[in-house]
Design a protein around this motif. Structure first.
Motif, PDB file in Angstrom:
ATOM      1  N   TYR A  20      28.997  21.060 -13.945  1.00  0.00           N
ATOM      2  CA  TYR A  20      29.192  20.344 -12.882  1.00  0.00           C
ATOM      3  C   TYR A  20      29.885  21.095 -11.799  1.00  0.00           C
ATOM      4  N   TRP A  21      29.428  20.968 -10.582  1.00  0.00           N
ATOM      5  CA  TRP A  21      29.977  21.921  -9.694  1.00  0.00           C
ATOM      6  C   TRP A  21      30.667  20.516  -8.422  1.00  0.00           C
ATOM      7  N   PHE A  22      31.841  20.554  -8.448  1.00  0.00           N
ATOM      8  CA  PHE A  22      32.598  19.689  -7.382  1.00  0.00           C
ATOM      9  C   PHE A  22      32.666  20.774  -6.162  1.00  0.00           C
ATOM     10  N   GLU A  23      32.056  20.506  -5.164  1.00  0.00           N
ATOM     11  CA  GLU A  23      32.175  21.441  -4.137  1.00  0.00           C
ATOM     12  C   GLU A  23      33.491  21.359  -3.179  1.00  0.00           C
ATOM     13  N   ASP A  24      33.524  19.871  -2.910  1.00  0.00           N
ATOM     14  CA  ASP A  24      35.027  19.718  -2.420  1.00  0.00           C
ATOM     15  C   ASP A  24      36.064  20.195  -2.989  1.00  0.00           C
ATOM     16  N   SER A  25      36.154  20.255  -4.242  1.00  0.00           N
ATOM     17  CA  SER A  25      37.394  20.845  -4.995  1.00  0.00           C
ATOM     18  C   SER A  25      37.251  22.111  -5.388  1.00  0.00           C
ATOM     19  N   GLU A  26      36.095  22.916  -5.031  1.00  0.00           N
ATOM     20  CA  GLU A  26      35.916  24.078  -5.363  1.00  0.00           C
ATOM     21  C   GLU A  26      36.153  24.341  -6.862  1.00  0.00           C
ATOM     22  N   ALA A  27      35.760  23.371  -7.560  1.00  0.00           N
ATOM     23  CA  ALA A  27      35.657  23.471  -9.121  1.00  0.00           C
ATOM     24  C   ALA A  27      34.312  23.370  -9.821  1.00  0.00           C
ATOM     25  N   LEU A  28      34.012  24.376 -10.860  1.00  0.00           N
ATOM     26  CA  LEU A  28      32.942  24.577 -11.470  1.00  0.00           C
ATOM     27  C   LEU A  28      33.205  24.408 -12.895  1.00  0.00           C
ATOM     28  N   PHE A  29      32.778  23.089 -13.670  1.00  0.00           N
ATOM     29  CA  PHE A  29      32.894  23.048 -15.056  1.00  0.00           C
ATOM     30  C   PHE A  29      31.762  23.581 -15.852  1.00  0.00           C
ATOM     31  N   CYS A  30      31.817  24.677 -16.425  1.00  0.00           N
ATOM     32  CA  CYS A  30      30.725  25.369 -16.734  1.00  0.00           C
ATOM     33  C   CYS A  30      30.498  25.592 -18.403  1.00  0.00           C
ATOM     34  N   GLY A  31      31.568  24.815 -19.074  1.00  0.00           N
ATOM     35  CA  GLY A  31      31.240  24.479 -20.552  1.00  0.00           C
ATOM     36  C   GLY A  31      31.101  26.039 -21.052  1.00  0.00           C
ATOM     37  N   ASP A  32      30.287  26.337 -22.107  1.00  0.00           N
ATOM     38  CA  ASP A  32      30.377  27.563 -22.577  1.00  0.00           C
ATOM     39  C   ASP A  32      29.166  28.572 -22.005  1.00  0.00           C
ATOM     40  N   THR A  33      28.754  28.184 -20.704  1.00  0.00           N
ATOM     41  CA  THR A  33      27.828  29.368 -20.196  1.00  0.00           C
ATOM     42  C   THR A  33      28.415  30.400 -19.594  1.00  0.00           C
ATOM     43  N   LEU A  34      29.229  30.267 -18.565  1.00  0.00           N
ATOM     44  CA  LEU A  34      30.049  31.409 -18.010  1.00  0.00           C
ATOM     45  C   LEU A  34      31.686  31.564 -18.475  1.00  0.00           C
ATOM     46  N   PHE A  35      32.037  32.567 -19.261  1.00  0.00           N
ATOM     47  CA  PHE A  35      33.490  32.801 -19.446  1.00  0.00           C
ATOM     48  C   PHE A  35      33.976  33.633 -18.766  1.00  0.00           C
ATOM     49  N   VAL A  36      35.512  33.804 -18.589  1.00  0.00           N
ATOM     50  CA  VAL A  36      36.172  34.742 -17.916  1.00  0.00           C
ATOM     51  C   VAL A  36      35.625  36.171 -18.479  1.00  0.00           C
ATOM     52  N   MET A  37      35.213  36.953 -17.643  1.00  0.00           N
ATOM     53  CA  MET A  37      34.534  38.177 -18.305  1.00  0.00           C
ATOM     54  C   MET A  37      33.374  38.296 -19.128  1.00  0.00           C
ATOM     55  N   GLY A  38      32.892  36.878 -19.570  1.00  0.00           N
ATOM     56  CA  GLY A  38      31.999  36.846 -20.743  1.00  0.00           C
ATOM     57  C   GLY A  38      31.180  35.449 -20.458  1.00  0.00           C
ATOM     58  N   CYS A  39      30.059  35.468 -21.335  1.00  0.00           N
ATOM     59  CA  CYS A  39      29.066  34.403 -21.155  1.00  0.00           C
ATOM     60  C   CYS A  39      28.665  33.913 -22.622  1.00  0.00           C
ATOM     61  N   GLY A  40      28.346  32.751 -22.823  1.00  0.00           N
ATOM     62  CA  GLY A  40      28.050  32.216 -24.002  1.00  0.00           C
ATOM     63  C   GLY A  40      27.012  32.726 -24.923  1.00  0.00           C
TER      64      GLY A  40
ATOM     65  N   MET B 287      18.929  32.805 -19.567  1.00  0.00           N
ATOM     66  CA  MET B 287      20.591  32.770 -19.269  1.00  0.00           C
ATOM     67  C   MET B 287      20.746  33.420 -18.011  1.00  0.00           C
ATOM     68  N   VAL B 288      19.975  34.403 -17.558  1.00  0.00           N
ATOM     69  CA  VAL B 288      20.167  35.341 -16.430  1.00  0.00           C
ATOM     70  C   VAL B 288      19.711  34.249 -15.410  1.00  0.00           C
ATOM     71  N   ASN B 289      18.822  33.478 -15.305  1.00  0.00           N
ATOM     72  CA  ASN B 289      18.433  32.258 -14.491  1.00  0.00           C
ATOM     73  C   ASN B 289      19.556  31.364 -14.169  1.00  0.00           C
ATOM     74  N   SER B 290      20.135  31.037 -15.581  1.00  0.00           N
ATOM     75  CA  SER B 290      21.212  30.028 -15.227  1.00  0.00           C
ATOM     76  C   SER B 290      22.468  30.634 -14.550  1.00  0.00           C
ATOM     77  N   LEU B 291      22.736  31.840 -15.000  1.00  0.00           N
ATOM     78  CA  LEU B 291      24.057  32.369 -14.237  1.00  0.00           C
ATOM     79  C   LEU B 291      23.704  32.771 -12.879  1.00  0.00           C
ATOM     80  N   ALA B 292      22.451  32.939 -12.481  1.00  0.00           N
ATOM     81  CA  ALA B 292      22.186  33.191 -11.047  1.00  0.00           C
ATOM     82  C   ALA B 292      22.462  32.039 -10.076  1.00  0.00           C
ATOM     83  N   LYS B 293      22.444  30.850 -10.571  1.00  0.00           N
ATOM     84  CA  LYS B 293      22.780  29.299 -10.307  1.00  0.00           C
ATOM     85  C   LYS B 293      24.116  29.450  -9.786  1.00  0.00           C
ATOM     86  N   PHE B 294      25.253  29.962 -10.745  1.00  0.00           N
ATOM     87  CA  PHE B 294      26.644  30.173 -10.568  1.00  0.00           C
ATOM     88  C   PHE B 294      26.661  31.224  -9.379  1.00  0.00           C
TER      89      PHE B 294
END
Ligand code: ZN
Ligand code: FE
Length: 256
Positions: A122-142, A152-159
């Protein structure tokens, strides 16, 4: 146009649950309620009235509180259409390109399969907030439990198409071990080295390292950097296809 107030709730060993509150209308969502107690405590503390559950994927540490919270609040549960059979109590099914309204704010939904086949963000553009669950982590991914490296490469490309200032509200505090691994594949990355010094200091004080920003992730996260020359050189994969490089980084991390 509205900015959400966001409250981070640490639960279980290393999960983060979030409350997102629209100050204009009072609408309030809980993102990925793993449990119920700390969510109700946070609602009491803030005085916010829950209206929605937003689920990113079906795993129990993201949906475990769904039914009890719905029973006690009458809230609406929003989740991935592609996984509707595995989201307890789902009311509204959403997928890529859909919009989710939360009071005066709205989120754009991305399908981001890989960790699970029906994962969404879920990307709340006006709040600059991305709720990405277990797809992207800080320095990592699910981990790829139900998907392929190419997915997964295709999914991360959206972010990767979102602004640098986007806050990455991921669902786990995996940062320190992710960073230790990242340094093994990109030891020369100075942004990564500096970030890890900061992360180690924060964790020593028990301070969350989440959220990060997409700008920070682009500079430091090996899973967003399969085209990095340094990373490819470390792996002996200079000029290789980015999906193959990503798959190798994922494989190494799984065995780290
Ligand atoms: Zn998960
Ligand atoms: Fe999880």
């Amino acid at each position: 146009m509205s900015r959400l107030d966001i409250k981070q709730i640490p639960v279980l060993n290393d999960n983060y649950v979030y409350l997102a509150h629209c100050p204009e209308t009072g609408a309030t969502a809980v993102v990925d309620p793993a449990v119920t107690g700390p969510v109700f405590e946070a609602l009491d503390q803030t005085g916010w009235t829950l209206t929605h559950i937003l689920n990113t994927h079906h795993h129990g540490d993201h949906t475990g509180g769904n039914l009890e919270i719905k029973k006690r609040t009458g809230c609406t549960i929003v989740g991935p259409r592609a996984d509707r059979d595995r989201i307890p109590g789902i009311d509204v099914e959403v997928g890529d390109g859909d919009t989710v309204q939360l009071g005066a704010s709205s989120a754009r939904v991305f399908d981001v399969p890989g960790h699970t086949r029906g994962h969404i963000a879920y990307w709340f553009e006006d709040s600059e907030a991305l709720f990405c669950g277990d797809t992207l982590f800080v320095m990592g991914c699910g981990r790829l439990f139900e998907g392929t490296p190419a997915q997964m490469v295709n999914s991360l490309a959206k972010f990767d198409a979102l602004p640098d200032s986007t806050q990455v509200y991921c669902a786990h505090e995996y940062t320190q071990s992710n960073g230790r691994f990242a340094l093994t594949v990109e030891p020369q990355n100075e942004a990564l080295q500096a970030l890890m010094r900061d992360v180690d200091a924060k964790r020593q004080q028990g301070v969350p390292t989440v959220p990060s920003t997409l700008g920070q992730e682009r500079a430091t996260n090996p899973f967003l950097r399969p085209s990095s020359a340094d990373l490819q050189a470390t792996l002996g994969m200079q000029g290789a296809d980015v999906v193959d490089v990503f798959a190798e980084v994922r494989r190494l991390k799984d065995n780290f």
